[in-house]
Scaffold this active site. Structure first.
Site, mmCIF file in Angstrom:
data_model
loop_
_atom_site.group_PDB
_atom_site.id
_atom_site.type_symbol
_atom_site.label_atom_id
_atom_site.label_comp_id
_atom_site.label_asym_id
_atom_site.label_seq_id
_atom_site.Cartn_x
_atom_site.Cartn_y
_atom_site.Cartn_z
ATOM 1 C CG ASP A 171 -2.298 0.543 0.945
ATOM 2 O OD1 ASP A 171 -2.406 1.407 0.052
ATOM 3 O OD2 ASP A 171 -3.269 0.162 1.635
ATOM 4 C CG ASP A 226 -9.577 2.117 -0.808
ATOM 5 O OD1 ASP A 226 -8.583 2.137 -1.569
ATOM 6 O OD2 ASP A 226 -9.490 1.989 0.419
HETATM 7 C C1 GLA Z 1 -6.029 1.324 1.497
HETATM 8 C C2 GLA Z 1 -6.168 0.336 0.349
HETATM 9 C C3 GLA Z 1 -7.310 -0.644 0.652
HETATM 10 C C4 GLA Z 1 -7.026 -1.368 1.949
HETATM 11 C C5 GLA Z 1 -6.828 -0.362 3.079
HETATM 12 C C6 GLA Z 1 -6.359 -1.023 4.365
HETATM 13 O O1 GLA Z 1 -7.130 2.166 1.594
HETATM 14 O O2 GLA Z 1 -6.394 1.008 -0.847
HETATM 15 O O3 GLA Z 1 -7.476 -1.570 -0.395
HETATM 16 O O4 GLA Z 1 -5.886 -2.164 1.804
HETATM 17 O O5 GLA Z 1 -5.850 0.620 2.723
HETATM 18 O O6 GLA Z 1 -6.088 -0.132 5.374
#
Ligand code: GLA
Length: 420
Positions: A171, A226
């Site tokens: 990430d 997301d």
């Molecule tokens: C980010 C990523 C998500 C998930 C969250 C976890 O937002 O884009 O897919 O992994 O972190 O905290």
């Protein structure tokens, strides 16, 4: 005195030979006990994702609520539901499994939620014929404030390799202004140096256009913020819906291919926020776009409808076609679109995607209404059979009109095969 001197010299020489042998023996014993890490070559690394990865990830449904029990139950369900047989492979724990670093800087997993450590979880997942994935972050902290990998990349990659990790989602939170390409390159080098085949999922949300530099560094890269369990939502940090993910993928076709994929985000099928027709659009379009198929629902409690969608092997075959081409939007008629994905063997998958709020009464003349496309695949001289991949039946050939009603927000997905 001279004699004594000679004897002591001889003794010293003998000692040196002996201790030399001893050191050699020790080295040999050590090498036998510890398998040596052999760095992965670039070719071996790219070959890890010859087709888009398929699996399950904990985040969309469970957020931080991850544990050994949950992961084991999910692995069991992936097998008993038929998903493993349909092609799903990876069970990935997303954020929140990690709590600290020990005095030597090694990452420590939550001892209450993972009482037997991560290797035990990986061993269990492997015992089911599946692969095991984990999550970390290029920043100092993960998006949920857990320890990230910055400054520990090589150490963490060795740890993951020793646990038996097969997939790393990496990430981009708390990245402290790092250069994205360099940060992901570092983790990629760390994985290759650790010597275990590990797929690297670049989760940088598309901010730094990872499709332009991700090939060879990672195997897939997110292109959006997301996803949420919604068909259509505003394209901002509140998240994206299925339509926004599809639109973000539309012009990225040339960046995808075997070993390197545009990631349209994890699946929401089965999480309850969309209708059956919307989930069919979601799954059909991810398959047509050669996007990774990472389910994100509770596999232990799936309705027959959810299993029918996630395990539709005719649609999955399109996604996993060895040619590895991402589909493109062939016709944009406002809220009605036609998408096509060339497949191996001269076949083609087509999605008629109805974005509108009312039914689409399709009466499609292949030669007249998809002219450019018809030329591309020689439709004038080659007759194709048309197969409905959701109703699992043949719908005539390209010589006759395709007549079908497509529900609001739904998708008709067909496969064209040269008629024998
Ligand atoms: C980010 C990523 C998500 C998930 C969250 C976890 O937002 O884009 O897919 O992994 O972190 O905290």
């Amino acid at each position: 005195m001279k004699m004594i001197g000679k004897i002591s010299l001889l003794a010293a020489a003998a000692l040196m030979i002996l201790s030399g042998n001893d050191a050699f023996a020790q080295k040999k014993a050590k090498a036998q006990a510890e398998p040596e890490f052999k760095p992965l070559t670039d070719e071996e690394y790219e070959a890890l994702a010859a087709t888009p990865p398929m699996g399950w990830n904990s985040w969309n449904k469970f957020g931080c609520n991850v544990s050994e029990t949950l992961i084991k139950e999910m692995a069991d369900a992936m097998v008993s539901s038929g998903m493993r047989d349909a092609g799903y492979q990876y069970i990935v724990i997303d954020d929140c499994w990690q709590v600290d670093r020990d005095k030597d800087g090694n990452i420590v997993c939550d001892p209450e939620r993972f009482p037997n450590g991560m290797k035990a979880v990986a061993d269990y997942v492997h015992s089911k014929g599946l692969k095991f994935g984990i999550y970390s972050c290029a920043g100092s902290y993960t998006c949920q404030g857990r320890p990230g990998s910055k400054g520990h990349q090589f150490q963490d990659a060795r740890t993951y390799a020793s646990w038996g990790v097969d997939y790393l989602k990496y990430d981009w939170c708390s990245n402290d202004g790092q250069n994205a390409r360099a940060a992901y390159q570092t983790m990629s080098e760390a994985i290759k140096a650790a010597g275990r085949p590990i797929v690297l999922s670049i989760c940088e949300w598309g901010e730094g256009e990872p499709w332009k530099w991700g090939k060879g560094i990672g195997h897939l890269w997110r292109v959006t913020p997301d996803i949420r369990d919604i068909y259509d939502c505003t394209f901002d940090w509140g998240g994206v819906g299925v339509l926004q993910c599809i639109d973000a993928m539309a012009d990225l076709q040339r960046y995808a291919g075997p070993g390197h994929w545009n990631d349209a985000e994890m699946l929401e099928v089965g999480n309850g926020g969309m209708t059956r027709d919307e989930y069919i659009t979601h799954f059909s379009m991810w398959s047509l776009l050669a996007a990774p198929l990472m389910s994100g629902n509770d596999l232990r409690h799936m309705s027959p409808e959810t299993i029918e969608i996630l395990c539709n092997t005719e649609v999955i075959e399109v996604n996993q076609d060895p040619k590895g081409e991402q589909g493109t939007r062939w016709m944009d008629m406002g809220d009605k679109e036609i998408w096509a994905k060339p497949l191996s063997g001269g076949e083609v998958a087509i999605c008629f995607m109805n974005r509108s709020d009312s039914e689409w009464h399709l009466d499609h003349n292949w030669l007249k209404q998809t002219m450019y496309f018809a030329t591309e695949i020689n439709m004038k001289t080659t007759e194709y059979t048309v197969r409905d991949l959701w109703e699992h039946c043949d719908l005539g050939t390209t010589k006759t009109n395709l007549v079908k009603t497509i529900p609001a927000h739904g998708t008709l997905m067909v496969r064209l095969s040269p008629k024998k």
